[in-house]
Design a protein around this motif. Structure first.
Motif, PDB file in Angstrom:
ATOM      1  N   GLN D 297       0.854  -1.222   0.000  1.00 44.58           N
ATOM      2  CA  GLN D 297       0.000   0.000   0.000  1.00 44.58           C
ATOM      3  C   GLN D 297       0.882   1.262   0.000  1.00 44.58           C
ATOM      4  O   GLN D 297       0.645   2.216  -0.751  1.00 44.58           O
ATOM      5  N   VAL D 298       1.996   1.214   0.836  1.00 43.27           N
ATOM      6  CA  VAL D 298       2.872   2.397   0.838  1.00 43.27           C
ATOM      7  C   VAL D 298       3.455   2.563  -0.566  1.00 43.27           C
ATOM      8  O   VAL D 298       3.682   3.676  -1.055  1.00 43.27           O
ATOM      9  N   GLY D 299       3.629   1.425  -1.234  1.00 41.88           N
ATOM     10  CA  GLY D 299       4.132   1.502  -2.612  1.00 41.88           C
ATOM     11  C   GLY D 299       3.225   2.394  -3.454  1.00 41.88           C
ATOM     12  O   GLY D 299       3.672   3.243  -4.232  1.00 41.88           O
ATOM     13  N   PHE D 300       1.872   2.209  -3.227  1.00 39.07           N
ATOM     14  CA  PHE D 300       0.957   3.079  -3.980  1.00 39.07           C
ATOM     15  C   PHE D 300       1.228   4.550  -3.687  1.00 39.07           C
ATOM     16  O   PHE D 300       1.299   5.400  -4.565  1.00 39.07           O
ATOM     17  N   MET D 301       1.502   4.838  -2.329  1.00 38.03           N
ATOM     18  CA  MET D 301       1.711   6.265  -1.969  1.00 38.03           C
ATOM     19  C   MET D 301       2.949   6.787  -2.715  1.00 38.03           C
ATOM     20  O   MET D 301       2.974   7.892  -3.278  1.00 38.03           O
ATOM     21  N   VAL D 302       4.024   5.900  -2.706  1.00 37.05           N
ATOM     22  CA  VAL D 302       5.274   6.340  -3.359  1.00 37.05           C
ATOM     23  C   VAL D 302       5.018   6.570  -4.842  1.00 37.05           C
ATOM     24  O   VAL D 302       5.484   7.557  -5.445  1.00 37.05           O
ATOM     25  N   LEU D 303       4.200   5.669  -5.400  1.00 36.44           N
ATOM     26  CA  LEU D 303       3.839   5.828  -6.826  1.00 36.44           C
ATOM     27  C   LEU D 303       3.186   7.191  -7.034  1.00 36.44           C
ATOM     28  O   LEU D 303       3.548   7.962  -7.932  1.00 36.44           O
ATOM     29  N   ALA D 304       2.259   7.528  -6.093  1.00 32.46           N
ATOM     30  CA  ALA D 304       1.566   8.820  -6.201  1.00 32.46           C
ATOM     31  C   ALA D 304       2.573   9.965  -6.140  1.00 32.46           C
ATOM     32  O   ALA D 304       2.537  10.908  -6.929  1.00 32.46           O
ATOM     33  N   ALA D 305       3.557   9.823  -5.151  1.00 29.54           N
ATOM     34  CA  ALA D 305       4.573  10.887  -5.034  1.00 29.54           C
ATOM     35  C   ALA D 305       5.361  10.980  -6.333  1.00 29.54           C
ATOM     36  O   ALA D 305       5.631  12.068  -6.861  1.00 29.54           O
ATOM     37  N   ALA D 384      -5.242   7.062 -11.713  1.00 27.89           N
ATOM     38  CA  ALA D 384      -5.554   8.052 -12.754  1.00 27.89           C
ATOM     39  C   ALA D 384      -4.300   8.887 -13.024  1.00 27.89           C
ATOM     40  O   ALA D 384      -3.854   9.050 -14.170  1.00 27.89           O
ATOM     41  N   ALA D 385      -3.699   9.337 -11.927  1.00 25.93           N
ATOM     42  CA  ALA D 385      -2.484  10.148 -12.122  1.00 25.93           C
ATOM     43  C   ALA D 385      -1.429   9.315 -12.832  1.00 25.93           C
ATOM     44  O   ALA D 385      -0.745   9.765 -13.747  1.00 25.93           O
ATOM     45  N   ALA D 386      -1.312   8.042 -12.422  1.00 23.77           N
ATOM     46  CA  ALA D 386      -0.272   7.182 -13.035  1.00 23.77           C
ATOM     47  C   ALA D 386      -0.554   7.032 -14.526  1.00 23.77           C
ATOM     48  O   ALA D 386       0.337   7.138 -15.365  1.00 23.77           O
ATOM     49  N   ARG D 387      -1.834   6.832 -14.865  1.00 18.88           N
ATOM     50  CA  ARG D 387      -2.136   6.627 -16.283  1.00 18.88           C
ATOM     51  C   ARG D 387      -1.710   7.857 -17.071  1.00 18.88           C
ATOM     52  O   ARG D 387      -1.167   7.769 -18.186  1.00 18.88           O
ATOM     53  N   ALA D 388      -1.929   9.046 -16.432  1.00 21.44           N
ATOM     54  CA  ALA D 388      -1.525  10.275 -17.139  1.00 21.44           C
ATOM     55  C   ALA D 388      -0.012  10.261 -17.384  1.00 21.44           C
ATOM     56  O   ALA D 388       0.486  10.708 -18.416  1.00 21.44           O
TER      57      ALA D 388
END
Lengths: 101, 186, 312, 632
Positions: D297-305, D384-388
């Protein structure tokens, strides 16, 4: 020539005296030996005075000194012998060896 | 004349000297010594020193008489009646004295002695007297003191009694009990 | 002035000495007789003199293990020394031998008597004679030093050891006048080395004759002769030393000498009987404690006088 | 205004310190005091979120310690305070009266204070200090039961790993100073000249990944599970691991400025999410499963960052914090009560504790990302942000989401099975096996209420984030969001999640009874991708080898030299002594003996025999005479 002969006489007296002093055991005989040696000296002194330096009195002074020495030697010798004899009846030098090394 | 007398006296002196250590009797030895020394006095007399010669004889006679007294006192065999050899190391002594005699005579003949200087004065006694009282005064003084010291020392050594024994332990005994007689007031 | 005599004086001197000695013996015998209350007579003297042939012919006693050589030597020395000592004494103005050290010669001969008597004592191998010999040595130690200083005072006065000079020095004033101590000590010395009278201690009767105990025959004669010869020689020596020798107003020099000698001899013989025999240790005390200082002072005085007279 | 911020910080830190120092003296009062402090902190947090105070104090020459509550940190401060309060409520249940409660609550409050400082710091030094305190308290808390060697070893491993990563921060600080950013202000870091900026950025990235247990460093999280339940709930789910992600979210401009940092972070986050998801599926222990899920899950946060979506990242952070802390609290309670954490052994645990179980089910469902729950919404934002950014990332994200659903359903399946008939037997078996805590005491209410509250938060939070209602939240976070997720994306992700859940639910009963022939991959995953072995092999063993080599070198070379020196000195001294004895003393003795001999020899002529003296004298004089005559 007489000069040398008298000197030989003196040497002879001296040597005989020396032989006596060296070979004798008795204290008195040793002192006689010494007296003879001094006699030899006196003869030599007179000889030197007479044949070499008659003008100076030194030869005679030597004789006077020799005579005095003879007298002193005898006096002291017999004093020591008396003291030693009275102490331990010693009359030959062989018995008086205390001063041995 | 002089040579003859010198020879005579020389031979007699040597003979007596040898006799001193040859004979058994101590008395004879003593007077042989006296004879030898009288000859020495004679030689000195003949060599032009009359006073010293006669004085030597005078002294030697008195000395030998006193020596005779001591000889009798301290010798085991004064009269030599029981001959025994009081010698030791004879060969050594003989050797040494022979060597000494040889070297001295050698010296006498090898050394080239200087010539005589000056001539004897008329009165040799006056010469020695003047020298002793003049230039050699120091020697005279020294001789004087040595003789005095010898007299005192010999007396002290020879005396059996001390100087104060006679006055007793508290040094107050009167009259002093002195083994030797004499003395004023006793 | 005194000068050496010719050869025959050598014989004359002993003869005179012998004569003097005989006179002394005679006088002594008379004195003894008188002393004993008898009248002195020629017979007594003759009998005394007969001793000589008796001793000459007597059989000398022999002792066991005696040291004959030394004994003979001793007995001979005593008279010989006396005779030799006189050679130096000037008789009048002539003496036998005028030695420059005449005084010392006389002293040397006088000391020889010690040796002679000791040998005479030692020779016979007997106690009394040996003790006698010792007694003479002791007596010799006693009288010798004062005697020497007496002779020295005379020599100092004359500033020479030659007897002729001493006699000459007494032209004006005899030494006896300002050296009385010297003269008396000399007389005592003469008696001592003649061991006669007060000084007969070595031959004392308590020792059966002491030195003379074993002497017999010729030995005894020689010893006895020696005593009297020494007495005469001593007297003869006193004359030139203290009594001006040959000096005198009228008579010739030898006459004065003879007279003075006989006078001294008479004095001595007279004195023989007057004084008892003195033991050697008592005399040595007197000699060394009294006489020696006196003679020293005497010599000092003489020396000062000589210095003053010479200096001035 | 700044006083409020100082108070916000001072309260937790001061109370924590006091409690820590008190130790056992106030054991009974400790829970109450701790809770009061936590509540106070929560109040202050809310006030500071509203007022947004700012404060700064001079720290070093030219460097100030700046703190500010802006949009992002306001939300986080509130979240931290809330979760801390909830966990502290649950803690007394977990920790018996005989435990050292003072120390536990003190450390927890200290941690909360440190976390607050971290999220509010604006300059690097206070951030660094707080970061360090967090590490230390985490180590202390994991190793709380320090008399158990294995727990201490676990704490050490965790601590060393995080510390190694933290060095990056120091590197960054150094680089910033060198790069000319004297004030060390976080926003000013982009201004560092040239290479120093890249170095600083690299340092920060490493520190963040290390703290958030991302791929290279995530193995320490499995060890962290050895700590008490509440610790895992607070630290290793909501706050500490999130700190790294928060740091990256705040420093997104720096990441973009360096160019290479942003994609790297994004891809690391994505890969971690997928990989750790698979690891979670492969786990057999509940807490290990939850730990792995946290990492993903933290991985998702890092992905977001990485892709630059702070609001999405923050939403994901909040939702995950709520859900995961609830799950951990439940797991901890079961561990203490049932004495085991193995999934087969926990069969039917929900039925045994219905209230607690309900909370657990709600949390798990949220975790699975099922619509309309919070995590699904957050995940869509991020995706969504990642897809962008890049379609690859989008696909990676979807896969990770599917896996997430998988492991959540696995946990749910086991826990909701009907109770086996001989459940007592399991208890005993479980207890020994796990060395569990005090035996079968049922979880008290004090544990159940916080779990339920947290679970409820996880559920309703999602609603707030729905597109219609997300306006106010986005306003709070500041910064408009360009990529609002369009409806088809949300539908797609919902479908994926539901499909994965159904498949897992269908497949699970078959695999549970099948013989456990673990394939190589399964075993690899179970072993946390053997990262630990790799780290050990790559770093630890060479370090030890180097250390041993150095020690050997030191012993042989340095010590050897010293020993040889000493031995040489000794032999020198012995040699000198011997020389002295034989040489010197010998010489002296020889001289003395020689003198004695000479003395004895010199005494020989003194025979005492007079005639021999005369002989010697005569010989001597003749020699002298001859010498005089010859020489002249």
């Amino acid at each position: 020539m007489t000069f040398e002969l008298v000197l030989v006489l003196a040497a002879g007296l001296f040597s005989v005296g020396l032989f006596g002093a060296l070979s004798q055991q008795s204290i008195v005989m040793i002192m006689m030996g010494i007296e003879l040696m001094i006699g030899g000296v006196i003869v030599a002194a007179a000889d030197f005075w007479h044949f070499l330096a008659p003008a100076a009195a030194d030869g005679q002074v030597v004789i006077v000194v020799a005579v005095v020495a003879m007298a002193v030697e005898m006096a002291m010798g017999f004093a020591v012998t008396t003291a030693l004899y009275r102490a331990r009846q010693v009359d030959t030098t062989d018995m008086a060896r205390e001063l041995k090394g | 004349m002089e040579a003859v007398s010198l020879w005579g006296l020389g031979v007699v002196a040597l003979a007596c000297a040898v006799a001193v250590f040859a004979c058994d009797s101590m008395a004879r030895a003593t007077f042989a010594l006296l004879g030898s020394l009288v000859c020495v006095g004679g030689v000195v007399f003949v060599l032009g020193l009359p006073y010293l010669g006669v004085v030597t004889v005078l002294m030697m006679v008195m000395e030998m008489v006193v020596m005779a007294v001591f000889m009798v006192a301290y010798m085991m065999n004064p009269a030599g009646l029981m001959p025994m050899s009081m010698l030791h190391n004879k060969r050594g002594a003989l050797g040494i004295s022979a060597a000494v005699f040889a070297s001295l005579t050698g010296a006498v003949f090898l050394v080239d002695w200087p010539q005589r200087r000056g001539s004897p004065p008329r009165d040799t006694t006056f010469q020695v007297g003047k020298a002793l009282m003049g230039g050699q005064m120091l020697t005279m003084v020294v001789l004087g003191f040595v003789l005095l010291a010898t007299m005192v020392a010999a007396t002290v050594l020879a005396l059996h009694r001390g100087r104060y024994d006679r006055l007793g332990d508290d040094l107050d005994r009167c009259p002093a009990r002195d083994p030797a007689g004499g003395g004023v007031g006793r | 002035m005194v000068e050496a005599g010719r050869w025959w004086t050598v014989l004359l001197a002993p003869a005179l000495l012998l004569a003097g000695a005989l006179l002394a013996v005679a006088a002594d015998t008379c004195a003894a007789a008188q002393h004993a209350g008898r009248r002195p007579s020629l017979g007594a003297v003759g009998r005394r003199l007969l001793e000589v042939p008796r001793l000459l012919t007597a059989q000398p006693r022999t002792l066991p293990a005696a040291d004959r050589l030394l004994w003979r030597l001793g007995v001979l020395i005593v008279p010989a020394a006396a005779v030799l000592s006189v050679l130096v004494v000037p008789f009048g103005h002539r003496g036998v031998a005028d030695l420059s050290v005449g005084l010392v010669w006389f002293n040397a001969m006088e000391v020889l008597t010690w040796a002679g008597l000791w040998l005479a004592g030692w020779g016979p191998n007997s106690v009394f004679s040996l003790v006698g010999g010792y007694r003479f040595v002791a007596q010799g130690l006693a009288y010798e030093l004062p005697l020497m200083f007496a002779l020295i005072s005379a020599a100092t006065g004359a500033q020479s050891l030659r007897l002729a000079d001493i006699v000459a020095a007494q032209q004006g004033l005899w030494f006896v006048v300002w050296m009385p101590v010297g003269f008396l000590v000399h007389l005592a010395g003469v008696l001592a080395f003649a061991f006669l009278g007060p000084f007969a201690y070595p031959a004392g009767h308590d020792l059966a004759g002491g030195v003379l105990a074993e002497a017999s025959g010729v030995d005894r004669l020689l010893l006895q002769a020696g005593r009297w010869l020494w007495l005469t020689a001593g007297a003869a020596m006193a004359v030139p030393l203290f009594l001006g020798g040959g000096n005198g107003p009228v008579l010739p020099a030898w006459a004065w000498s003879l007279l003075k000698t006989l006078a001294v001899l008479g004095l001595l013989v007279y004195g023989l009987r007057r004084v008892p025999v003195v033991r050697a240790d008592r005399y040595v005390e007197l000699a060394w404690v009294v006489l020696l200082p006196l003679t020293l002072v005497q010599v000092l005085a003489v020396a000062l006088v000589v210095l003053v007279r010479q200096g001035g | 205004m700044s006083a409020l911020l100082w108070a916000l910080i001072a309260l937790p830190l001061g109370a924590g310190a006091a409690l820590l120092l008190s130790g056992r003296r106030w054991n009974a009062l400790a829970p109450g005091l701790g809770l009061a402090a936590a509540a106070g902190t929560f109040g202050l947090a809310v006030a500071s979120a509203v007022f947004r105070p700012e404060a700064s104090a001079p720290l070093f020459a030219g460097v100030r310690a700046g703190l500010r509550v802006d949009g992002l940190s306001a939300v986080l401060v509130v979240a931290v305070a809330a979760v801390t309060t909830a966990v502290l409520v649950a803690s007394p249940g977990e920790l018996g009266p005989r435990e050292n409660r003072g120390r536990f609550f003190g450390l927890m409050l200290l941690f909360a204070g440190a976390m607050t400082v971290t999220v509010t710091a604006t300059t690097l030094p206070p951030l660094l200090m707080a970061w360090e305190v967090m590490g230390a308290t985490s180590w202390a808390l994991i190793g709380f039961w320090w008399h158990r060697p294995d727990r201490v070893r676990a704490a050490d491993t965790a601590f060393v790993t995080t510390r190694a990563a933290d060095l990056g921060l120091y590197l960054a600080a150094g680089a910033a100073m060198a790069g000319g950013v004297g004030s060390l202000d976080l926003t000013a870091l982009t201004g560092a000249q040239g290479g120093w900026r890249h170095v600083a950025c690299a340092g920060l990235v490493v520190a963040a990944l290390g703290k958030s247990a991302q791929l290279p460093f995530s193995f320490w999280l499995s060890h962290a599970m050895r700590g008490p339940g509440p610790v895992s709930a607070l630290l290793h789910s909501a706050t500490m691991v999130a700190a790294g992600a928060y740091l990256l979210l705040r420093l997104h401009p720096l990441l973009v400025a360096t160019g290479w940092a942003a994609p790297l972070v994004a891809w690391t986050g994505g890969v971690t999410a997928l990989a750790l998801g698979v690891v979670a599926v492969a786990q057999r222990a509940l807490k290990q499963l939850l730990a792995a899920s946290t990492s993903s899950q933290v991985g998702f946060m890092v992905l977001a960052a990485g892709v630059g979506d702070p609001s999405g990242g923050t939403l994901q952070l909040l939702a995950h914090a709520a859900a995961k802390s609830a799950l951990f609290l439940a797991a901890g309670a079961w561990l203490t009560s049932l004495g085991t954490e193995q999934l087969p052994a926990l069969r039917g645990a929900v039925r045994r504790h219905p209230l607690l179980g309900a909370g657990f089910v709600a949390g798990a469902l949220a975790l699975a990302g099922l619509p309309p729950l919070s995590l699904w919404v957050a995940k869509d934002e991020v995706l969504a942000a990642a897809r962008a950014q890049s379609p690859g990332l989008y696909a990676l994200g979807l896969a990770a989401a599917a896996v997430a659903a998988g492991y959540s359903v696995k946990a749910l399946w086991y826990v909701t099975r009907p109770l086996p008939h001989d459940h007592d037997h399991d208890h005993d078996h479980g207890q020994e096996q796990d060395g569990g805590r005090r035996g079968a005491r049922g979880p008290t209410r004090s544990v159940s209420t916080p779990v339920v509250v947290l679970a409820a938060a996880a559920v309703f939070l999602g609603v707030a984030a729905l597109p219609g209602l997300s306006g106010p939240l986005r306003g709070v976070l500041g910064g408009g969001q360009q990529h609002a997720p369009n409806p088809w994306e949300m539908a797609l992700s919902a479908a994926v999640a539901l499909a994965a859940a159904g498949a897992a639910w269908w497949w699970l009963p078959r695999s549970a009874h099948a013989p456990r022939t673990a394939s190589a991959g399964k075993r690899w995953a179970a072993d946390w991708l053997s990262m630990e072995r790799a780290a050990r092999a790559v770093l630890v063993r060479p370090a030890f080898a180097l250390a041993r080599a150095l020690a050997a070198f030191d012993d042989r070379a340095v010590d050897g030299a010293v020993h040889h020196l000493a031995r040489g000195g000794l032999t020198l001294a012995r040699g000198a002594a011997r020389a002295d004895d034989h040489g010197l003393d010998g010489a002296v003795r020889a001289v003395a003996a020689g003198c004695r001999r000479l003395g004895a020899w010199a005494r020989r002529p003194q025979t005492g025999l007079l005639h021999q003296y005369y002989a010697q004298a005569v010989v001597g004089f003749t020699l002298l005479l001859s010498i005089v005559l010859l020489v002249r």
